[in-house]
Write a protein that holds these residues in place. Structure first.
Motif, PDB file in Angstrom:
ATOM      1  N   VAL A  77       0.893  -1.240  -0.093  1.00 25.06           N
ATOM      2  CA  VAL A  77      -0.162   0.009   0.099  1.00 25.06           C
ATOM      3  C   VAL A  77       0.928   1.172  -0.059  1.00 25.06           C
ATOM      4  O   VAL A  77       1.911   1.523   0.859  1.00 25.06           O
ATOM      5  CB  VAL A  77      -1.053   0.200   1.184  1.00 25.06           C
ATOM      6  CG1 VAL A  77      -1.820   1.167   1.310  1.00 25.06           C
ATOM      7  CG2 VAL A  77      -1.902  -1.428   1.312  1.00 25.06           C
ATOM      8  N   PRO A  78       0.683   2.178  -0.892  1.00 25.14           N
ATOM      9  CA  PRO A  78       1.387   3.319  -0.858  1.00 25.14           C
ATOM     10  C   PRO A  78       1.245   4.442   0.272  1.00 25.14           C
ATOM     11  O   PRO A  78      -0.061   4.467   0.662  1.00 25.14           O
ATOM     12  CB  PRO A  78       1.342   4.017  -1.993  1.00 25.14           C
ATOM     13  CG  PRO A  78      -0.341   3.494  -2.540  1.00 25.14           C
ATOM     14  CD  PRO A  78      -0.302   2.133  -1.856  1.00 25.14           C
ATOM     15  N   TYR A  79       2.042   4.663   1.117  1.00 22.48           N
ATOM     16  CA  TYR A  79       2.147   5.539   2.415  1.00 22.48           C
ATOM     17  C   TYR A  79       2.874   6.813   1.837  1.00 22.48           C
ATOM     18  O   TYR A  79       3.962   6.685   1.278  1.00 22.48           O
ATOM     19  CB  TYR A  79       2.819   4.657   3.459  1.00 22.48           C
ATOM     20  CG  TYR A  79       1.711   3.764   4.141  1.00 22.48           C
ATOM     21  CD1 TYR A  79       0.821   4.022   4.634  1.00 22.48           C
ATOM     22  CD2 TYR A  79       1.967   2.417   3.878  1.00 22.48           C
ATOM     23  CE1 TYR A  79      -0.218   3.142   5.187  1.00 22.48           C
ATOM     24  CE2 TYR A  79       1.222   1.515   4.215  1.00 22.48           C
ATOM     25  CZ  TYR A  79      -0.009   1.832   5.014  1.00 22.48           C
ATOM     26  OH  TYR A  79      -0.799   0.582   5.404  1.00 22.48           O
ATOM     27  N   TYR A  82       4.876  10.871   6.114  1.00 22.72           N
ATOM     28  CA  TYR A  82       4.294  11.094   7.505  1.00 22.72           C
ATOM     29  C   TYR A  82       3.797   9.864   7.983  1.00 22.72           C
ATOM     30  O   TYR A  82       3.881   9.690   9.170  1.00 22.72           O
ATOM     31  CB  TYR A  82       3.220  12.309   7.284  1.00 22.72           C
ATOM     32  CG  TYR A  82       2.651  12.473   8.622  1.00 22.72           C
ATOM     33  CD1 TYR A  82       3.222  12.779   9.860  1.00 22.72           C
ATOM     34  CD2 TYR A  82       1.402  12.069   8.869  1.00 22.72           C
ATOM     35  CE1 TYR A  82       2.777  13.275  11.180  1.00 22.72           C
ATOM     36  CE2 TYR A  82       0.547  12.317  10.031  1.00 22.72           C
ATOM     37  CZ  TYR A  82       1.295  12.864  11.120  1.00 22.72           C
ATOM     38  OH  TYR A  82       0.644  13.064  12.025  1.00 22.72           O
ATOM     39  N   ALA A  83       3.032   9.049   7.120  1.00 24.28           N
ATOM     40  CA  ALA A  83       2.508   7.793   7.567  1.00 24.28           C
ATOM     41  C   ALA A  83       3.620   6.741   7.948  1.00 24.28           C
ATOM     42  O   ALA A  83       3.203   6.172   8.899  1.00 24.28           O
ATOM     43  CB  ALA A  83       1.577   7.389   6.525  1.00 24.28           C
ATOM     44  N   ILE A  84       4.484   6.714   7.169  1.00 26.21           N
ATOM     45  CA  ILE A  84       5.756   5.935   7.621  1.00 26.21           C
ATOM     46  C   ILE A  84       6.264   6.066   8.892  1.00 26.21           C
ATOM     47  O   ILE A  84       6.650   5.447   9.653  1.00 26.21           O
ATOM     48  CB  ILE A  84       6.605   6.193   6.411  1.00 26.21           C
ATOM     49  CG1 ILE A  84       6.217   5.273   5.174  1.00 26.21           C
ATOM     50  CG2 ILE A  84       8.124   5.181   6.806  1.00 26.21           C
ATOM     51  CD1 ILE A  84       7.071   5.525   3.929  1.00 26.21           C
ATOM     52  N   ALA A  85       6.370   7.579   9.231  1.00 27.61           N
ATOM     53  CA  ALA A  85       6.964   8.004  10.496  1.00 27.61           C
ATOM     54  C   ALA A  85       5.926   7.830  11.506  1.00 27.61           C
ATOM     55  O   ALA A  85       6.501   7.331  12.878  1.00 27.61           O
ATOM     56  CB  ALA A  85       7.247   9.348  10.304  1.00 27.61           C
ATOM     57  N   THR A  86       4.840   7.834  11.324  1.00 30.61           N
ATOM     58  CA  THR A  86       3.810   7.602  12.353  1.00 30.61           C
ATOM     59  C   THR A  86       3.804   6.067  12.694  1.00 30.61           C
ATOM     60  O   THR A  86       3.767   5.640  13.917  1.00 30.61           O
ATOM     61  CB  THR A  86       2.229   7.819  11.862  1.00 30.61           C
ATOM     62  OG1 THR A  86       2.352   9.320  11.465  1.00 30.61           O
ATOM     63  CG2 THR A  86       1.330   7.518  13.021  1.00 30.61           C
ATOM     64  N   TRP A  87       3.707   5.058  11.817  1.00 29.38           N
ATOM     65  CA  TRP A  87       3.915   3.702  11.733  1.00 29.38           C
ATOM     66  C   TRP A  87       5.048   3.561  12.595  1.00 29.38           C
ATOM     67  O   TRP A  87       5.136   2.515  13.679  1.00 29.38           O
ATOM     68  CB  TRP A  87       3.771   3.102  10.590  1.00 29.38           C
ATOM     69  CG  TRP A  87       2.400   2.676   9.958  1.00 29.38           C
ATOM     70  CD1 TRP A  87       1.962   3.206   9.017  1.00 29.38           C
ATOM     71  CD2 TRP A  87       1.631   1.805  10.467  1.00 29.38           C
ATOM     72  NE1 TRP A  87       0.771   2.777   8.802  1.00 29.38           N
ATOM     73  CE2 TRP A  87       0.696   1.670   9.615  1.00 29.38           C
ATOM     74  CE3 TRP A  87       1.824   0.558  11.530  1.00 29.38           C
ATOM     75  CZ2 TRP A  87      -0.332   0.734   9.685  1.00 29.38           C
ATOM     76  CZ3 TRP A  87       0.593  -0.333  11.442  1.00 29.38           C
ATOM     77  CH2 TRP A  87      -0.349  -0.235  10.426  1.00 29.38           C
ATOM     78  N   TYR A  88       6.317   3.925  12.154  1.00 27.15           N
ATOM     79  CA  TYR A  88       7.447   3.797  13.010  1.00 27.15           C
ATOM     80  C   TYR A  88       7.554   4.142  14.366  1.00 27.15           C
ATOM     81  O   TYR A  88       8.030   3.260  15.252  1.00 27.15           O
ATOM     82  CB  TYR A  88       8.734   4.540  12.322  1.00 27.15           C
ATOM     83  CG  TYR A  88      10.085   4.141  12.898  1.00 27.15           C
ATOM     84  CD1 TYR A  88      10.783   2.942  12.690  1.00 27.15           C
ATOM     85  CD2 TYR A  88      10.573   5.304  13.721  1.00 27.15           C
ATOM     86  CE1 TYR A  88      11.961   2.749  13.461  1.00 27.15           C
ATOM     87  CE2 TYR A  88      11.861   5.028  14.275  1.00 27.15           C
ATOM     88  CZ  TYR A  88      12.318   3.801  14.249  1.00 27.15           C
ATOM     89  OH  TYR A  88      13.712   3.517  14.695  1.00 27.15           O
TER      90      TYR A  88
END
Length: 96
Positions: A77-79, A82-88
């Motif tokens: 899924v393309p993220y 900011y979404a990658i940082a939130t997940w991390y």
């Protein structure tokens, strides 16, 4: 087969949200900032080289953060950055 996509987690504190915003901006624009500083201190030829090298380095950092924190079922899924940082941050630093 039932395929379930987890939503992007919400961070519990304001400090965690600020860190996610900062990390997202750093992943998005850090490369250009570093190349601009090199251009300001040196010449444009070195800045172009730093920009091209930065694309590789920031891409590797982005992919490492993505593979370390996003569940394997939804890595396609393309993220956004900011979404990658939130997940991390939700997986490793800011626990609910």
């Amino acid at each position: 087969m039932n395929f379930h996509i987890d939503p992007t987690p919400t961070l519990p504190t304001r400090q965690c949200r600020f860190q996610a915003r900062f990390l997202g901006y750093a992943l998005s624009y850090g490369n250009y900032l570093i190349a601009g500083m090199i251009w300001w201190r040196n010449d444009w030829f070195m800045a172009i080289g730093a920009l091209l090298f930065g694309f590789i380095v920031f891409g590797i950092i982005r992919s490492k953060l993505r593979n370390d924190s996003i569940p394997p079922a939804q890595r396609e899924v393309p993220y956004t950055d900011y979404a990658i940082a939130t997940w991390y941050l939700s997986r490793h630093h800011c626990f609910n």
